[in-house]
Design a protein around this motif. Structure first.
Motif, short mmCIF file in Angstrom:
data_model
loop_
_atom_site.label_atom_id
_atom_site.label_comp_id
_atom_site.label_asym_id
_atom_site.label_seq_id
_atom_site.Cartn_x
_atom_site.Cartn_y
_atom_site.Cartn_z
N PHE A 154 61.82 198.64 26.55
CA PHE A 154 63.16 198.28 26.57
C PHE A 154 63.88 199.49 25.39
N ARG A 203 73.62 190.95 25.47
CA ARG A 203 73.08 191.64 26.82
C ARG A 203 71.53 191.22 26.83
N ARG A 206 71.32 188.30 29.07
CA ARG A 206 71.68 188.50 30.17
C ARG A 206 70.63 189.20 31.07
N VAL A 207 69.87 190.10 30.35
CA VAL A 207 68.80 190.92 30.93
C VAL A 207 67.59 189.87 31.09
N LEU A 209 67.71 186.76 31.92
CA LEU A 209 68.33 185.90 33.05
C LEU A 209 67.71 186.85 34.33
N ALA A 210 68.41 188.10 34.44
CA ALA A 210 67.94 188.83 35.58
C ALA A 210 66.44 189.18 35.68
N MET A 211 65.61 188.96 34.64
CA MET A 211 64.34 189.08 34.81
C MET A 211 63.77 187.91 35.46
N VAL A 212 64.01 186.65 34.88
CA VAL A 212 63.60 185.56 35.23
C VAL A 212 63.83 185.55 36.97
N SER A 213 65.30 185.75 37.10
CA SER A 213 65.47 185.54 38.37
C SER A 213 64.70 186.38 39.37
N ARG A 214 64.11 187.37 38.81
CA ARG A 214 63.30 188.34 39.65
C ARG A 214 61.53 187.82 39.45
N GLY A 215 61.38 186.45 38.91
CA GLY A 215 60.18 186.13 38.95
C GLY A 215 59.22 186.54 37.57
N TYR A 216 59.84 187.01 36.77
CA TYR A 216 59.33 187.19 35.20
C TYR A 216 58.87 185.99 34.73
N MET A 220 54.59 191.47 32.09
CA MET A 220 54.99 192.50 32.79
C MET A 220 54.38 192.43 34.00
N PRO A 221 54.46 192.68 35.19
CA PRO A 221 53.91 193.08 36.47
C PRO A 221 53.32 194.47 36.45
N ASN B 58 69.00 179.57 41.94
CA ASN B 58 67.80 179.87 41.87
C ASN B 58 67.03 178.88 40.66
N ARG B 84 62.57 181.65 43.46
CA ARG B 84 63.01 182.96 42.88
C ARG B 84 62.80 184.07 43.80
N PHE B 91 73.48 190.26 39.84
CA PHE B 91 74.39 189.89 38.79
C PHE B 91 75.52 191.20 38.71
N ASP B 96 72.63 194.97 33.37
CA ASP B 96 71.84 194.10 32.86
C ASP B 96 70.68 193.79 33.96
N PHE B 99 66.43 196.98 34.11
CA PHE B 99 66.00 196.88 32.89
C PHE B 99 64.61 198.00 32.89
N PHE B 109 59.69 195.92 40.55
CA PHE B 109 59.46 194.61 39.54
C PHE B 109 59.35 193.28 40.02
N ALA B 113 56.02 191.26 40.73
CA ALA B 113 55.76 189.91 39.81
C ALA B 113 55.27 188.78 40.69
N MET B 161 62.69 192.04 47.48
CA MET B 161 61.78 190.59 47.56
C MET B 161 62.02 190.04 48.82
#
Ligand SMILES: Nc1ncnc2c1ncn2[C@@H]1O[C@H](COP(=O)(O)OP(=O)(O)OP(=O)(O)O)[C@@H](O)[C@H]1O
Ligand SMILES: [Mg+2]
Lengths: 253, 255
Positions: A154, A203, A206-207, A209-216, A220-221, B58, B84, B91, B96, B99, B109, B113, B161
């Protein structure tokens, strides 16, 4: 492999050393440094052999001597420290050009200088042949705590974003006639730093949030599977193994 | 939960109410459905609760009352991973959303995941980047791209996805006219259900045959975009204004 993020120590080339998987190189440098550090300081010839070994690696990696020597300047503070040692150390003394120097201090200085230089040279070679991104993958592969690797990733990704934010804030300050001159203005700078922290923190949220939204879900996968064949491992470990033999001879002789 | 058929809507929101922890109530019973393959715009003034609604889709925020169902699957703790995967949110600020150190890793990513690996992962990444016309940028770091390119990559991260529904929060903001049109072309070419939050009313008209107006936490109107935008009383009541000189009645849409 990612082409971005070439750092200043990196030297782009296609050599057998560049092509080695990053974790084998990391392991090799680490082992090499351990071997160098455990070599008795009296075995002066052993250090000469180590230097020759590194020079060979540099040739394989197509890293020119000038490039390597310039990067070795990082070491200057250590050299200063080493130069002081013969003057301040106690014990038996010898006279050199009318100066009284401590024998112990001389050996100590030699020890720091030789081992330090070799360690730095090995690291510079690693950095010259491995991209930052690859180094991180290598660390991940060597099972370094994943959190550390994530933090480092990061930092690479958002370093520029935050510097940019800092630049924008400075422009905003200066457009309103502010110039940092002297202690009286430090308060303003401190407030800017505070604002920067809050912006970065938000920030971060918000990042996340975006990670969680993609299944984090906390880890890290694995995207790039870095694997090394037996041949690549033995190729990379040739350096520390040769050094180990030299080190053992150093103790025996 | 019934069997998933062609009739099952992509998104079904019913009686959704939500108050933030500080007590501020943002949603007061929201109801709507979006069928598979529809493109719908979500319009509404600042502070209407649009982003709050999106975060429910989601399961980032969980409803105080009511329910959200995605392709027959209720949003809740039990199916979170699958939800998800089915709901792709883009967004507003691509910085954001992007990353990872390189575009390729960022697009990978989400699928990674979800446990996808190797050749299949590569294929997903390539496919998604090709859909948004960014395949040549796979190895670049995201922050070296232009804003419009970053927005496109952000869309690709979600497309990789293979979502049931694509949700975009103000996709056209900060884009120059050419990038704005390119993004429209991309969105039109996709074969997924789209819910697009936007203040850009001409964009909504161009892309979405149907619109919802969210105002003060409730759905105030739901109908064909052209009709809603032509209804001056409705528009004024919800602080929606068309750009100077724009007349929705004179626009012919192909969508
Ligand atoms: N974290 C929060 N805590 C408390 N209240 C919030 C929070 N986030 C948003 N709100 C409030 O909820 C309401 C809806 O906000 P929301 O962000 O959903 O609006 P929006 O429709 O997305 O607006 P915009 O068009 O400006 O993006 C606003 O009145 C806002 O002040
Ligand atoms: Mg919003």
């Amino acid at each position: 492999m990612g082409a971005g993020h070439a750092h200043r120590l990196y030297r782009h080339a296609h050599s057998p050393v560049h092509a080695l998987p990053p974790h084998t190189k990391l392991a090799a440098v680490f082992a090499f440094v351990v071997v160098v550090v455990s070599t008795p300081r009296e075995a002066v010839w052993a250090f000469a052999v180590y230097a020759v070994l590194l020079a060979l690696v540099a040739r394989y990696a197509r890293v020119p001597a000038g490039f390597l020597l310039k990067r070795l300047l990082i070491e200057v503070p250590f050299v200063a420290f080493a130069v002081l040692m013969p003057f301040v150390a106690r014990g038996e003394r010898v006279d050199v050009l009318g100066l009284s120097l401590s024998v112990n201090g001389l050996w100590g200085a030699w020890n720091v200088l030789a081992k330090g230089t070799l360690g730095v040279a090995a690291s510079v070679l690693l950095a010259a042949t491995t991209e930052l991104r690859e180094l991180l993958l290598g660390l991940q592969r060597l099972r370094l705590p994943p959190l550390l690797v994530q933090i480092a990733s990061f930092m690479i990704r958002y370093g520029d974003v935050i510097t940019d934010e800092m630049r924008r804030m400075r422009i905003a300050r200066e457009s309103r006639g502010f110039e940092a001159r002297g202690v009286r203005h430090w308060g303003v700078l401190a407030k800017s730093a505070g604002a920067l922290f809050i912006r970065s923190y938000e920030r971060g949220e918000r990042v996340h949030l975006a990670m969680v939204s993609r299944g984090y879900a906390g880890s890290m996968p694995v995207i790039d599977e870095v694997t090394a064949s037996r041949a690549q491992w033995s190729y990379a470990l040739a350096l520390p193994l040769t050094a180990l033999v030299v080190c053992l001879l150093g103790w025996a002789l | 939960m019934g069997p998933v058929t062609a009739e099952t809507p992509s998104l079904d929101v019913s009686g959704l109410a939500f108050a933030y922890p500080d007590g501020h109530q943002a949603l007061f019973g929201v109801d709507f459905r979006i069928g598979r393959g529809e493109r719908v715009a979500l319009l509404g003034p600042n502070g209407a609760g649009k982003t709050t609604l999106v975060l429910h889709l989601n399961g980032i925020l969980t409803a105080g009352a009511g329910s959200v169902t995605v392709a027959g699957l209720p949003v809740g703790r039990r199916h979170m991973a699958e939800i998800r995967r089915k709901v792709g949110i883009v967004f507003q600020d691509p910085d954001d959303q992007l990353f990872m150190p390189t575009v390729r890793e960022d697009v990978a990513f989400g699928p990674a995941a979800a446990g996808i690996k190797g050749a299949e992962l590569e294929a997903r990444v390539r496919g998604a980047l090709e859909q948004v016309g960014m395949a040549d940028f796979a190895d670049r770091p995201p922050h070296h791209l232009s804003f419009g390119q970053r927005r496109r990559v952000a869309v690709a991260t979600v497309l990789a996805m293979e979502p049931e529904i694509l949700v975009l929060d103000e996709p056209s903001s900060n884009l120059d006219p050419a990038s704005r049109r390119e993004l429209a072309d991309i969105l039109r070419s996709l074969d997924v259900t789209v819910l697009m939050v936007t203040h850009d009313l001409p964009y909504a008209l161009e892309l979405c045959p149907r619109s919802l107006i969210l105002s003060d936490g409730v759905i105030a109107a739901d109908g064909p975009t052209g009709e809603l935008l032509s209804d001056d009383v409705l528009m004024r009541a919800h602080r929606l204004e068309l750009p100077f000189g724009f007349d929705p009645r004179s626009v012919t849409t192909s969508a």
